[in-house]
Design a protein around this motif. Structure first.
Motif, mmCIF file in Angstrom:
data_model
loop_
_atom_site.group_PDB
_atom_site.id
_atom_site.type_symbol
_atom_site.label_atom_id
_atom_site.label_comp_id
_atom_site.label_asym_id
_atom_site.label_seq_id
_atom_site.Cartn_x
_atom_site.Cartn_y
_atom_site.Cartn_z
ATOM 1 N N PRO A 1 0.814 -1.217 0.000
ATOM 2 C CA PRO A 1 0.000 0.000 0.000
ATOM 3 C C PRO A 1 0.848 1.268 0.000
ATOM 4 N N SER A 2 0.343 2.293 -0.643
ATOM 5 C CA SER A 2 1.040 3.581 -0.673
ATOM 6 C C SER A 2 0.094 4.633 -1.221
ATOM 7 N N THR A 3 0.173 5.818 -0.685
ATOM 8 C CA THR A 3 -0.516 6.956 -1.300
ATOM 9 C C THR A 3 0.545 7.918 -1.795
ATOM 10 N N ARG A 4 1.309 8.472 -0.832
ATOM 11 C CA ARG A 4 2.271 9.518 -1.170
ATOM 12 C C ARG A 4 3.391 9.078 -2.094
ATOM 13 N N THR A 5 4.098 8.013 -1.713
ATOM 14 C CA THR A 5 5.298 7.667 -2.484
ATOM 15 C C THR A 5 4.916 7.327 -3.927
ATOM 16 N N ARG A 6 3.873 6.517 -4.077
ATOM 17 C CA ARG A 6 3.463 6.093 -5.418
ATOM 18 C C ARG A 6 3.022 7.293 -6.261
ATOM 19 N N MET A 7 2.165 8.123 -5.676
ATOM 20 C CA MET A 7 1.649 9.256 -6.450
ATOM 21 C C MET A 7 2.699 10.334 -6.651
ATOM 22 N N SER A 8 3.608 10.442 -5.687
ATOM 23 C CA SER A 8 4.665 11.440 -5.778
ATOM 24 C C SER A 8 5.635 11.093 -6.916
ATOM 25 N N PHE A 9 6.010 9.810 -7.026
ATOM 26 C CA PHE A 9 6.863 9.381 -8.149
ATOM 27 C C PHE A 9 6.156 9.701 -9.472
ATOM 28 N N ALA A 10 4.873 9.341 -9.536
ATOM 29 C CA ALA A 10 4.124 9.530 -10.787
ATOM 30 C C ALA A 10 3.989 11.013 -11.113
ATOM 31 N N SER A 11 3.631 11.794 -10.110
ATOM 32 C CA SER A 11 3.438 13.227 -10.337
ATOM 33 C C SER A 11 4.750 13.900 -10.741
ATOM 34 N N ALA A 12 5.831 13.537 -10.065
ATOM 35 C CA ALA A 12 7.143 14.126 -10.389
ATOM 36 C C ALA A 12 7.505 13.846 -11.842
ATOM 37 N N PHE A 13 7.276 12.620 -12.272
ATOM 38 C CA PHE A 13 7.632 12.227 -13.640
ATOM 39 C C PHE A 13 6.755 12.961 -14.659
ATOM 40 N N MET A 14 5.459 13.045 -14.350
ATOM 41 C CA MET A 14 4.530 13.690 -15.280
ATOM 42 C C MET A 14 4.739 15.198 -15.343
ATOM 43 N N ARG A 15 5.103 15.792 -14.213
ATOM 44 C CA ARG A 15 5.352 17.240 -14.215
ATOM 45 C C ARG A 15 6.573 17.604 -15.046
ATOM 46 N N LEU A 16 7.419 16.613 -15.290
ATOM 47 C CA LEU A 16 8.579 16.841 -16.157
ATOM 48 C C LEU A 16 8.289 16.419 -17.605
ATOM 49 N N GLY A 17 7.023 16.127 -17.871
ATOM 50 C CA GLY A 17 6.621 15.841 -19.249
ATOM 51 C C GLY A 17 6.633 14.370 -19.621
ATOM 52 N N GLY A 18 6.978 13.489 -18.657
ATOM 53 C CA GLY A 18 7.024 12.056 -18.956
ATOM 54 C C GLY A 18 5.668 11.394 -18.763
ATOM 55 N N GLN A 19 5.622 10.114 -19.101
ATOM 56 C CA GLN A 19 4.384 9.355 -18.918
ATOM 57 C C GLN A 19 4.626 8.189 -17.959
ATOM 58 N N VAL A 20 3.541 7.725 -17.353
ATOM 59 C CA VAL A 20 3.681 6.727 -16.289
ATOM 60 C C VAL A 20 2.782 5.532 -16.564
ATOM 61 N N ILE A 21 3.355 4.323 -16.471
ATOM 62 C CA ILE A 21 2.519 3.118 -16.429
ATOM 63 C C ILE A 21 2.711 2.533 -15.045
ATOM 64 N N SER A 22 1.640 1.964 -14.484
ATOM 65 C CA SER A 22 1.784 1.542 -13.095
ATOM 66 C C SER A 22 1.069 0.238 -12.809
ATOM 67 N N SER A 23 1.482 -0.359 -11.720
ATOM 68 C CA SER A 23 0.852 -1.573 -11.255
ATOM 69 C C SER A 23 0.719 -1.439 -9.747
ATOM 70 N N GLU A 24 -0.486 -1.654 -9.250
ATOM 71 C CA GLU A 24 -0.719 -1.457 -7.818
ATOM 72 C C GLU A 24 -1.192 -2.743 -7.175
ATOM 73 N N GLY A 25 -0.429 -3.222 -6.230
ATOM 74 C CA GLY A 25 -0.821 -4.423 -5.496
ATOM 75 C C GLY A 25 -0.380 -5.676 -6.226
ATOM 76 N N HIS A 26 -0.204 -6.705 -5.467
ATOM 77 C CA HIS A 26 0.233 -8.006 -5.944
ATOM 78 C C HIS A 26 -0.857 -8.626 -6.824
ATOM 79 N N GLU A 27 -2.102 -8.480 -6.376
ATOM 80 C CA GLU A 27 -3.224 -9.157 -7.015
ATOM 81 C C GLU A 27 -3.417 -8.764 -8.467
ATOM 82 N N ALA A 28 -3.028 -7.517 -8.788
ATOM 83 C CA ALA A 28 -3.267 -7.019 -10.140
ATOM 84 C C ALA A 28 -2.185 -7.463 -11.126
ATOM 85 N N THR A 29 -1.167 -8.173 -10.659
ATOM 86 C CA THR A 29 -0.063 -8.544 -11.550
ATOM 87 C C THR A 29 -0.025 -10.060 -11.755
#
Ligand code: NCD
Length: 314
Positions: A54-82
């Motif tokens: 589980p994560s709110t800040r770290t996960r979203m912070s990585f994503a937001s930081a990358f997107m604010r620099l113009g990049g794109q993000v693909i993500s996977s959350e939780g064991h069950e979804a993979t």
């Protein structure tokens, strides 16, 4: 260290100049942001954000930081979804994911999982927390916050409070602050939750003065920074006795009665009851409210460094 192309797995990789380099870029980014001039330096780059805990800040912070620099993000959350829920190994998962992105951020319940991923991936891997091991990006954003709040990073007196045994954020931060000079550290915890010996020894060997105590009120009296942590209950699911143990609670009254007026109060968050909500009103002291904002710029800086893009900053 050479950041370009490197993994960021543990703060043991850093020397003082490396930490200062990250802060220098984070500060620049923060300034450029207020002028609306950050630009799209990471346009065309993709972050693979893999979170198996589980994560709110770290996960979203990585994503937001990358997107604010113009990049794109693909993500996977939780064991069950993979496909790991089907029995796939981390090794096979990383082998595939590295084909889809340019850098991987990973959080995993197992100590050294990020290192295992890094051993497989040919792209940089950044540790977003490996069990009760380390949380290097949190340590950098924490110390960046301290620098802004206290105006310096040497000659400081820290108190780490709560679950210092299982808390990865305190492990990484304690190791990072001892790269700086004349540090005093009070580890305030019940015996079973005290700081691991290896970290205490490393801190002392680097010249820091470290004391261990379970006297909360005494321990926080003279300090410049109080770093509160929550009990990491998910790390000992079968120990009802530990989970029931009374924890230290920081209240506004205790701070006003006991602490230096300029004390900086921090927490990696999420908080449970360790910091009473009335502490939020002590705006000058309640730096935990500013840590997420600072974290964004520190993580942006780390992406630019590992992807070798700092030269493209305005
Ligand atoms: C911390 C973590 O996950 O280690 N949170 C965070 O990343 N900001 C602290 C915690 O969960 O207690």
């Amino acid at each position: 260290m050479e950041f370009a192309g490197s993994d960021i797995l543990s703060v043991d990789q850093f020397g003082r100049p490396d930490v200062e380099r990250v802060f220098e870029i984070a500060t620049k980014l923060q300034m450029e942001e207020t002028r609306g001039r950050i630009g799209e330096i990471l346009r065309g780059k993709i972050l693979g954000n893999l979170f198996f805990e589980p994560s709110t800040r770290t996960r979203m912070s990585f994503a937001s930081a990358f997107m604010r620099l113009g990049g794109q993000v693909i993500s996977s959350e939780g064991h069950e979804a993979t496909s790991m829920a089907k029995g796939e190994t981390l090794k096979d998962t990383i082998r595939a994911v590295q084909e889809y992105c340019d850098v991987i951020t990973i959080r995993h319940p197992q100590v050294d999982a990020a290192a295992e991923a890094a051993g497989i991936a040919r792209i940089p891997v950044i540790n977003g927390g490996d069990g009760s091991g380390e949380h290097p990006t949190q340590a950098l954003l924490d110390l960046f916050t301290v620098q802004k709040e206290q105006g310096k990073v040497d000659d400081l007196h820290f108190a780490f409070v709560g679950d210092l045994q299982f808390g990865r954020a305190v492990h990484s931060l304690c190791k990072t602050i001892t790269l700086f000079n004349r540090m005093k550290i009070a580890c305030i915890a019940r015996d079973v939750f005290q700081m691991p010996d290896t970290i205490v020894e490393q801190s002392r060997s680097r010249g820091a003065h470290v004391s261990l105590t379970d006297n909360f009120e005494e321990g926080i009296k003279e300090v410049d920074v109080i770093y509160m942590t929550r009990l990491q209950q998910e790390r000992f699911p079968d120990r009802a006795d530990l989970r029931a143990m009374e924890q230290f609670v920081l209240t506004r009254n205790l701070i006003e009665r006991t602490c230096k007026p300029a004390v900086t109060i921090m927490h990696p968050l999420p908080r449970l009851d360790e910091i009473a909500s009335d502490v939020d009103d002590l705006e000058k002291n309640a730096a935990y409210l500013r840590q997420p904002h600072n974290g964004l710029f520190v993580r942006m800086a780390l992406f630019l460094l590992t992807l070798d893009k700092t030269k493209e900053l305005p």
